[in-house]
Design a protein around this motif. Structure first.
Motif, PDB file in Angstrom:
ATOM      1  N   TYR A  39       0.825  -1.202   0.000  1.00 30.49           N
ATOM      2  CA  TYR A  39       0.000   0.000   0.000  1.00 30.49           C
ATOM      3  C   TYR A  39       0.865   1.259   0.000  1.00 30.49           C
ATOM      4  N   SER A  40       0.308   2.309  -0.564  1.00 32.05           N
ATOM      5  CA  SER A  40       0.995   3.590  -0.573  1.00 32.05           C
ATOM      6  C   SER A  40      -0.051   4.703  -0.597  1.00 32.05           C
ATOM      7  N   VAL A  41       0.426   5.939  -0.756  1.00 31.43           N
ATOM      8  CA  VAL A  41      -0.480   7.075  -0.881  1.00 31.43           C
ATOM      9  C   VAL A  41      -0.839   7.262  -2.349  1.00 31.43           C
ATOM     10  N   LEU A  42      -1.719   8.210  -2.640  1.00 34.39           N
ATOM     11  CA  LEU A  42      -2.272   8.376  -3.987  1.00 34.39           C
ATOM     12  C   LEU A  42      -1.465   9.390  -4.792  1.00 34.39           C
ATOM     13  N   ALA A  43      -1.398   9.165  -6.105  1.00 32.52           N
ATOM     14  CA  ALA A  43      -0.593  10.032  -6.965  1.00 32.52           C
ATOM     15  C   ALA A  43      -1.180  10.067  -8.371  1.00 32.52           C
TER      16      ALA A  43
ATOM     17  N   ARG B   6      -8.569  16.502  -7.971  1.00 27.69           N
ATOM     18  CA  ARG B   6      -9.128  15.682  -9.055  1.00 27.69           C
ATOM     19  C   ARG B   6      -8.670  14.236  -8.968  1.00 27.69           C
ATOM     20  N   GLU B   7      -7.363  14.017  -8.790  1.00 31.26           N
ATOM     21  CA  GLU B   7      -6.837  12.660  -8.791  1.00 31.26           C
ATOM     22  C   GLU B   7      -7.413  11.825  -7.651  1.00 31.26           C
ATOM     23  N   ILE B   8      -7.524  12.409  -6.472  1.00 31.02           N
ATOM     24  CA  ILE B   8      -8.040  11.642  -5.335  1.00 31.02           C
ATOM     25  C   ILE B   8      -9.510  11.301  -5.544  1.00 31.02           C
ATOM     26  N   GLU B   9     -10.272  12.255  -6.058  1.00 31.17           N
ATOM     27  CA  GLU B   9     -11.685  11.953  -6.302  1.00 31.17           C
ATOM     28  C   GLU B   9     -11.838  10.920  -7.406  1.00 31.17           C
ATOM     29  N   GLU B  10     -10.999  11.002  -8.441  1.00 33.74           N
ATOM     30  CA  GLU B  10     -11.076  10.022  -9.524  1.00 33.74           C
ATOM     31  C   GLU B  10     -10.665   8.630  -9.049  1.00 33.74           C
ATOM     32  N   GLU B  11      -9.635   8.540  -8.225  1.00 31.74           N
ATOM     33  CA  GLU B  11      -9.083   7.236  -7.877  1.00 31.74           C
ATOM     34  C   GLU B  11      -9.833   6.527  -6.757  1.00 31.74           C
ATOM     35  N   VAL B  12     -10.309   7.295  -5.762  1.00 35.53           N
ATOM     36  CA  VAL B  12     -10.995   6.642  -4.640  1.00 35.53           C
ATOM     37  C   VAL B  12     -12.348   7.269  -4.307  1.00 35.53           C
TER      38      VAL B  12
END
Length: 316
Positions: A205-209, A224-230
């Motif tokens: 596991y890691s943080v989001l990018a 945007r990336e965090i909402e798109e990914e999770v």
């Protein structure tokens, strides 16, 4: 509760003087060459290291001739010593196949061995980490910039490996860097949101990018990336630090952000295999003793993700 990085990310460290004027100073380069040291980088971005990955194995410049080879890149100067890198030649066939994901947990020995920057970047001293990172970044760029993007002509290396010029139209090109954000999302208290990417080993596991898009600010990219990914909306976006990540040419710009752990997680199909909120106490255990927390292996030490997780865990 906010936090700061406890140390520089592993690949952000460097000590050599890498100012541009030296790259075109032929007289100074000629003076420094007899005492210079040279790294060899193979086609998989590995170099020879010793002492369990803590020391780069370089060679005297005179082993490569009376002047820098055309393929050499100047990494910098320190205490009157110039550091260069050259690509490993194709006739050196003792290198095994690419290591794949073995860099997560390399088998380190005291004997010299060919290892990836991701495997040993956190083990090297500040000088070694900076030299290896620059060398990998430059050779990745050289392999992708052999032809002019304007006319398609062949290019050749100039300015000690820090530029390429088109033989046909004379256009100069310089190493490119792609901006990417990386964000540690927490709840403002004692829980952090971690995710496992598609294709990653089980439990890793890691943080989001994600990469910054054209016309987008870094902060907008984080949201945007965090909402798109999770599927989570974040606030309190705050800059932490940055690190080069030359795989092949990223600059990772680190942030923290706050989200509500009560929001349902909606994982991006094909990108995120799993995501979960993890308590600080479990993160601390996983950092102190990898494998001690079931289904929680954290990002490797060479990544800025590791430094972000480590710093958040220490802040509470």
């Amino acid at each position: 509760m906010s936090f700061d990085l406890v140390e520089l990310p592993a690949l952000s460290r460097f000590t050599v003087d890498r100012r541009e004027p030296l790259r075109g100073d032929r007289q100074r380069i000629a003076q420094l060459w007899p005492k210079a040291r040279v790294l060899t980088i193979d086609a998989h971005g590995r170099t020879l290291v010793a002492d369990r990955g803590t020391r780069l194995v370089d060679r005297p410049a005179t082993d490569f001739g009376d002047a820098p080879p055309d393929t050499a890149v100047l990494l910098g100067e320190q205490d009157g010593v110039a550091y260069w890198a050259v690509p490993r030649t194709e006739d050196e066939t003792d290198v095994v196949a690419p290591p794949g994901r073995a860099w997560f947990r390399p088998e380190l020995t005291d004997e010299p061995q060919w290892l990836d920057l991701r495997a040993v970047g956190a083990l090297l001293d500040d000088t070694g980490a900076g030299l290896f990172t620059s060398a990998v970044a430059l050779f990745h760029w050289h392999r992708s910039a052999r032809f002019c993007s304007a006319c398609g002509g062949r290019t050749e290396s100039v300015k000690s490996g820090w530029a390429r010029v088109c033989e046909q139209c004379g256009r100069e090109e310089y190493p490119r860097t792609d901006a990417a954000v990386i964000c540690l999302v927490h709840d403002g208290a004692d829980r952090v949101l971690l995710a496992r990417g598609e294709g990653w080993p089980e439990g890793r596991y890691s943080v989001l990018a994600g990469f910054v898009e054209a016309g987008e600010s870094l902060e907008a990219c984080v949201a945007r990336e965090i909402e798109e990914e999770v599927g989570v909306v974040v606030g309190g976006i705050r800059y932490l630090g940055s690190q080069p990540w030359p795989f092949p040419r990223s600059l990772m710009v680190g942030f923290e952000a706050v989200a509500d752990p009560g929001e349902p997680l909606r994982l991006a199909d094909g990108e995120i295999a799993q995501a979960k909120w993890v308590d600080r106490v479990d993160v601390r255990r996983a950092l102190a003793e990898p494998g001690s927390v079931p289904d929680l292996l954290l990002a490797p030490g060479a990544s800025i993700a590791y430094r972000m997780i480590q710093s958040w865990a220490a802040a509470g």
